[in-house]
Design a protein around this motif. Sequence first.
Motif, PDB file in Angstrom:
ATOM      1  N   GLY A  60       1.336  -1.043  10.873  1.00  0.00           N
ATOM      2  CA  GLY A  60       2.050   0.217  10.758  1.00  0.00           C
ATOM      3  C   GLY A  60       3.495  -0.008  11.149  1.00  0.00           C
ATOM      4  O   GLY A  60       3.958  -1.148  11.286  1.00  0.00           O
ATOM      5  N   GLY A  61       4.238   1.072  11.371  1.00  0.00           N
ATOM      6  CA  GLY A  61       5.634   0.927  11.767  1.00  0.00           C
ATOM      7  C   GLY A  61       6.411   0.081  10.780  1.00  0.00           C
ATOM      8  O   GLY A  61       6.297   0.263   9.559  1.00  0.00           O
ATOM      9  N   PRO A  62       7.202  -0.895  11.258  1.00  0.00           N
ATOM     10  CA  PRO A  62       8.014  -1.721  10.351  1.00  0.00           C
ATOM     11  C   PRO A  62       7.193  -2.534   9.347  1.00  0.00           C
ATOM     12  O   PRO A  62       7.715  -2.935   8.303  1.00  0.00           O
ATOM     13  CB  PRO A  62       8.775  -2.653  11.310  1.00  0.00           C
ATOM     14  CG  PRO A  62       8.770  -1.945  12.627  1.00  0.00           C
ATOM     15  CD  PRO A  62       7.482  -1.200  12.683  1.00  0.00           C
ATOM     16  N   ALA A  63       5.907  -2.778   9.662  1.00  0.00           N
ATOM     17  CA  ALA A  63       5.070  -3.589   8.782  1.00  0.00           C
ATOM     18  C   ALA A  63       4.229  -2.749   7.818  1.00  0.00           C
ATOM     19  O   ALA A  63       3.519  -3.315   6.982  1.00  0.00           O
ATOM     20  CB  ALA A  63       4.146  -4.481   9.604  1.00  0.00           C
ATOM     21  N   ARG A  64       4.316  -1.430   7.909  1.00  0.00           N
ATOM     22  CA  ARG A  64       3.402  -0.581   7.129  1.00  0.00           C
ATOM     23  C   ARG A  64       3.515  -0.829   5.627  1.00  0.00           C
ATOM     24  O   ARG A  64       2.503  -0.824   4.914  1.00  0.00           O
ATOM     25  CB  ARG A  64       3.681   0.903   7.439  1.00  0.00           C
ATOM     26  CG  ARG A  64       2.932   1.910   6.564  1.00  0.00           C
ATOM     27  CD  ARG A  64       1.420   1.729   6.657  1.00  0.00           C
ATOM     28  NE  ARG A  64       0.703   2.712   5.856  1.00  0.00           N
ATOM     29  CZ  ARG A  64       0.470   2.609   4.553  1.00  0.00           C
ATOM     30  NH1 ARG A  64       0.930   1.542   3.885  1.00  0.00           N
ATOM     31  NH2 ARG A  64      -0.212   3.542   3.912  1.00  0.00           N
ATOM     32  N   PHE A  65       4.709  -1.038   5.130  1.00  0.00           N
ATOM     33  CA  PHE A  65       4.893  -1.230   3.694  1.00  0.00           C
ATOM     34  C   PHE A  65       5.253  -2.675   3.341  1.00  0.00           C
ATOM     35  O   PHE A  65       5.887  -2.942   2.328  1.00  0.00           O
ATOM     36  CB  PHE A  65       5.938  -0.257   3.158  1.00  0.00           C
ATOM     37  CG  PHE A  65       5.517   1.180   3.323  1.00  0.00           C
ATOM     38  CD1 PHE A  65       4.479   1.698   2.581  1.00  0.00           C
ATOM     39  CD2 PHE A  65       6.147   1.992   4.253  1.00  0.00           C
ATOM     40  CE1 PHE A  65       4.070   3.015   2.741  1.00  0.00           C
ATOM     41  CE2 PHE A  65       5.757   3.313   4.423  1.00  0.00           C
ATOM     42  CZ  PHE A  65       4.708   3.831   3.659  1.00  0.00           C
TER      43      PHE A  65
ATOM     44  N   ASP B  94       0.861  -1.179   0.000  1.00  0.00           N
ATOM     45  CA  ASP B  94       0.000   0.000   0.000  1.00  0.00           C
ATOM     46  C   ASP B  94       0.900   1.234   0.000  1.00  0.00           C
ATOM     47  O   ASP B  94       1.246   1.776   1.050  1.00  0.00           O
ATOM     48  CB  ASP B  94      -0.918   0.000   1.222  1.00  0.00           C
ATOM     49  CG  ASP B  94      -1.966  -1.098   1.150  1.00  0.00           C
ATOM     50  OD1 ASP B  94      -2.204  -1.623   0.053  1.00  0.00           O
ATOM     51  OD2 ASP B  94      -2.547  -1.438   2.199  1.00  0.00           O
ATOM     52  N   ARG B  95       1.260   1.683  -1.203  1.00  0.00           N
ATOM     53  CA  ARG B  95       2.216   2.784  -1.332  1.00  0.00           C
ATOM     54  C   ARG B  95       1.629   4.009  -2.035  1.00  0.00           C
ATOM     55  O   ARG B  95       2.360   4.941  -2.368  1.00  0.00           O
ATOM     56  CB  ARG B  95       3.458   2.321  -2.109  1.00  0.00           C
ATOM     57  CG  ARG B  95       4.431   1.510  -1.266  1.00  0.00           C
ATOM     58  CD  ARG B  95       5.788   1.424  -1.915  1.00  0.00           C
ATOM     59  NE  ARG B  95       6.784   0.857  -1.032  1.00  0.00           N
ATOM     60  CZ  ARG B  95       7.495   1.528  -0.145  1.00  0.00           C
ATOM     61  NH1 ARG B  95       7.290   2.829  -0.017  1.00  0.00           N
ATOM     62  NH2 ARG B  95       8.391   0.931   0.615  1.00  0.00           N
ATOM     63  N   ASP B  96       0.325   4.012  -2.266  1.00  0.00           N
ATOM     64  CA  ASP B  96      -0.268   5.125  -2.998  1.00  0.00           C
ATOM     65  C   ASP B  96      -0.655   6.283  -2.085  1.00  0.00           C
ATOM     66  O   ASP B  96      -1.061   7.337  -2.562  1.00  0.00           O
ATOM     67  CB  ASP B  96      -1.485   4.645  -3.785  1.00  0.00           C
ATOM     68  CG  ASP B  96      -1.110   3.587  -4.814  1.00  0.00           C
ATOM     69  OD1 ASP B  96      -0.065   3.768  -5.457  1.00  0.00           O
ATOM     70  OD2 ASP B  96      -1.832   2.595  -4.950  1.00  0.00           O
ATOM     71  N   GLU B  97      -0.546   6.080  -0.776  1.00  0.00           N
ATOM     72  CA  GLU B  97      -0.764   7.158   0.174  1.00  0.00           C
ATOM     73  C   GLU B  97       0.535   7.928   0.384  1.00  0.00           C
ATOM     74  O   GLU B  97       1.612   7.376   0.213  1.00  0.00           O
ATOM     75  CB  GLU B  97      -1.269   6.614   1.517  1.00  0.00           C
ATOM     76  CG  GLU B  97      -2.556   5.810   1.431  1.00  0.00           C
ATOM     77  CD  GLU B  97      -2.355   4.395   0.913  1.00  0.00           C
ATOM     78  OE1 GLU B  97      -3.247   3.913   0.196  1.00  0.00           O
ATOM     79  OE2 GLU B  97      -1.298   3.789   1.193  1.00  0.00           O
ATOM     80  N   ARG B  98       0.411   9.188   0.771  1.00  0.00           N
ATOM     81  CA  ARG B  98       1.599  10.005   1.021  1.00  0.00           C
ATOM     82  C   ARG B  98       1.854  10.137   2.515  1.00  0.00           C
ATOM     83  O   ARG B  98       2.091  11.220   3.045  1.00  0.00           O
ATOM     84  CB  ARG B  98       1.432  11.378   0.378  1.00  0.00           C
ATOM     85  CG  ARG B  98       1.334  11.309  -1.137  1.00  0.00           C
ATOM     86  CD  ARG B  98       1.179  12.674  -1.748  1.00  0.00           C
ATOM     87  NE  ARG B  98       0.983  12.592  -3.185  1.00  0.00           N
ATOM     88  CZ  ARG B  98       0.682  13.623  -3.964  1.00  0.00           C
ATOM     89  NH1 ARG B  98       0.547  14.829  -3.421  1.00  0.00           N
ATOM     90  NH2 ARG B  98       0.504  13.469  -5.255  1.00  0.00           N
TER      91      ARG B  98
END
Length: 228
Positions: free
Chosen positions: A191-196, A145-149
């Motif tokens: 979130g955190g280390p797992a966010r991406f 999920d990388r389309d958020e800024r």
Amino acid sequence: MTQGELFGGLFDPSAGRGRSEPAPGAVLLPGWLDAEAQLGLVADCRDWSRPPAGLHTVRMPSGGVMSVRMVGLGLHWYPYGYSRTAEDGTPVKPFPSDLGRLARRAVADAYGDAVPDIPGAAGYEPDIAIVNHYPHGARMGLHQDRDERTDAPVVSLSLGDTCVFRLGNTETRTKPWTDLELHSGDLLVFGGPARFAYHGVVRTLPGTADPALGLTGRLNITVRQSGL
């Protein structure tokens, strides 16, 4: 610490259905939504799915069509970005304030005192949601999920049929990964280390939903802060 130490292994079902942290920054709270809350969200999803700006299939740039159908709230997701108009050219339905309050409570329940260690969690202000419907046989390939800024956490709510959810590492679609069973009413926050981390749905388990929900297949509501 290696990616294998962060994300490796198969989730142990013998661990029971209590709170778990399948990876740093990822928190699973089974049964977080009670029966009344699940029924309410299923009814909401039916309303959100109606046209205009309703449930639709997604065609990828490669020409393939996703097996899930989706509807956006707040903003419309397309591969790979967001817009204010939906697939049918009409304005996107607004992001519901009640869903925002629910998502903020989800982040607070997931992280508690650990919020300072999770970027974007302390001031979490979600403004978009994607509702995915998984009919029988549908799946979701591993993706980020990388389309958020923003790196604020993602809140994922499961309704209906159980699914096998694959939580991968942040560098590649290949192993190491962790497989989780997500049941109706479960909350997963990452979130955190797992966010991406790469993640997806390997399969759903037809017929595992409570018939009282009146739902065929699986619904997944992911709530996010867009940063847009």
